[in-house]
Design an enzyme around this catalytic site. Structure first.
Site, mmCIF file in Angstrom:
data_model
loop_
_atom_site.group_PDB
_atom_site.id
_atom_site.type_symbol
_atom_site.label_atom_id
_atom_site.label_comp_id
_atom_site.label_asym_id
_atom_site.label_seq_id
_atom_site.Cartn_x
_atom_site.Cartn_y
_atom_site.Cartn_z
ATOM 1 N N THR A 1 1.367 4.444 1.589
ATOM 2 C CA THR A 1 2.108 5.016 2.724
ATOM 3 C C THR A 1 3.103 4.009 3.272
ATOM 4 O O THR A 1 4.248 4.358 3.590
ATOM 5 C CB THR A 1 1.138 5.479 3.829
ATOM 6 O OG1 THR A 1 0.246 6.449 3.273
ATOM 7 C CG2 THR A 1 1.873 6.073 5.010
ATOM 8 N N CYS A 2 2.680 2.769 3.360
ATOM 9 C CA CYS A 2 3.530 1.714 3.905
ATOM 10 C C CYS A 2 4.770 1.505 3.048
ATOM 11 O O CYS A 2 5.879 1.332 3.557
ATOM 12 C CB CYS A 2 2.743 0.402 4.006
ATOM 13 S SG CYS A 2 1.143 0.577 4.829
ATOM 14 N N SER A 3 4.592 1.511 1.740
ATOM 15 C CA SER A 3 5.685 1.223 0.806
ATOM 16 C C SER A 3 6.554 2.437 0.500
ATOM 17 O O SER A 3 7.720 2.284 0.148
ATOM 18 C CB SER A 3 5.111 0.683 -0.511
ATOM 19 O OG SER A 3 4.456 -0.538 -0.300
ATOM 20 N N THR B 1 0.844 -1.193 0.000
ATOM 21 C CA THR B 1 0.000 0.000 0.000
ATOM 22 C C THR B 1 0.885 1.251 0.000
ATOM 23 O O THR B 1 2.047 1.191 0.392
ATOM 24 C CB THR B 1 -0.970 -0.005 1.200
ATOM 25 O OG1 THR B 1 -0.219 -0.114 2.398
ATOM 26 C CG2 THR B 1 -1.957 -1.167 1.096
ATOM 27 N N LEU C 1 7.946 1.619 5.748
ATOM 28 C CA LEU C 1 8.928 0.543 5.635
ATOM 29 C C LEU C 1 10.298 1.060 5.181
ATOM 30 O O LEU C 1 11.304 0.765 5.827
ATOM 31 C CB LEU C 1 8.416 -0.569 4.707
ATOM 32 C CG LEU C 1 9.359 -1.755 4.505
ATOM 33 C CD1 LEU C 1 9.701 -2.441 5.822
ATOM 34 C CD2 LEU C 1 8.728 -2.759 3.531
#
Length: 182
Positions: free
Chosen positions: A55-57, A53, A61
């Site tokens: 924001t996560c990527s 997703t 992370l």
């Protein structure tokens, strides 16, 4: 969760590379427990709504990956990224992101996430049950500090990000070190 609370005992179904298997998919199942990940270590755990997703990527992370050495300077042994995704998805996401330092933990059934009070519905995005975004400093299986994004609720219309950012945790660790030195 809050400081001083012990993490729940959960078994995670993981897939690990095993070259003795051979072939194009040399992975085998291996169960790992909460103790396997957290006992005897001071770690950062962060959790997010889903692998791959935006924001996560893009931010979360990579931010933890890029700051791994700085976290180690603050006494952190490991950094774990958890999501309510299966091991296949988590492993492929880590591979796609070129992750070398952060280790992924698949909470495929959401059991750990539910037991720490972070399981939310994301049906508005077609996700089903997922994790609310949070991060924590865990010392030998006990919460040292907890960083939860504001507004936890089912089907939240936005994806808040800031409290659980690597920058925020590094600020906490820096201030905690200053306090310990004083």
């Amino acid at each position: 969760m809050q400081a001083g609370q012990k993490l729940p005992d959960v078994t995670f179904r993981t897939r690990i590379r095993d070259e003795s298997i051979g072939g194009s998919n040399p992975f085998r199942w291996e169960d790992k427990t909460t103790a396997d990940y957290f006992a005897g270590k001071r770690v950062v755990l962060f959790s997010l709504p889903g692998a791959f997703t935006p924001t996560c990527s893009t931010y979360q992370l990579p931010g933890f990956e890029d700051n791994f050495a700085t976290f180690q300077e603050h006494g952190i042994d490991e950094i774990y990224c958890m999501s309510v995704n299966d091991s296949f998805v988590m492993n492929q996401w880590a591979k796609a992101q070129g992750i070398q330092n952060v280790k992924v933990i698949p909470d495929g059934s959401g059991e750990f996430t539910r037991r720490v009070g972070m399981l939310v519905r994301k049906d508005n995005l077609g996700f089903g049950l997922r994790s609310w975004r949070y991060a924590a400093i865990i010392n030998d299986g006990v919460v040292e500090a907890w960083f939860e994004e504001p507004g936890i609720c089912d089907n939240h219309g936005e994806d808040p990000y800031g409290e659980s950012s690597p920058e925020n945790l590094l600020t906490y660790l820096t201030e905690a070190a200053k306090g310990a030195a004083a």
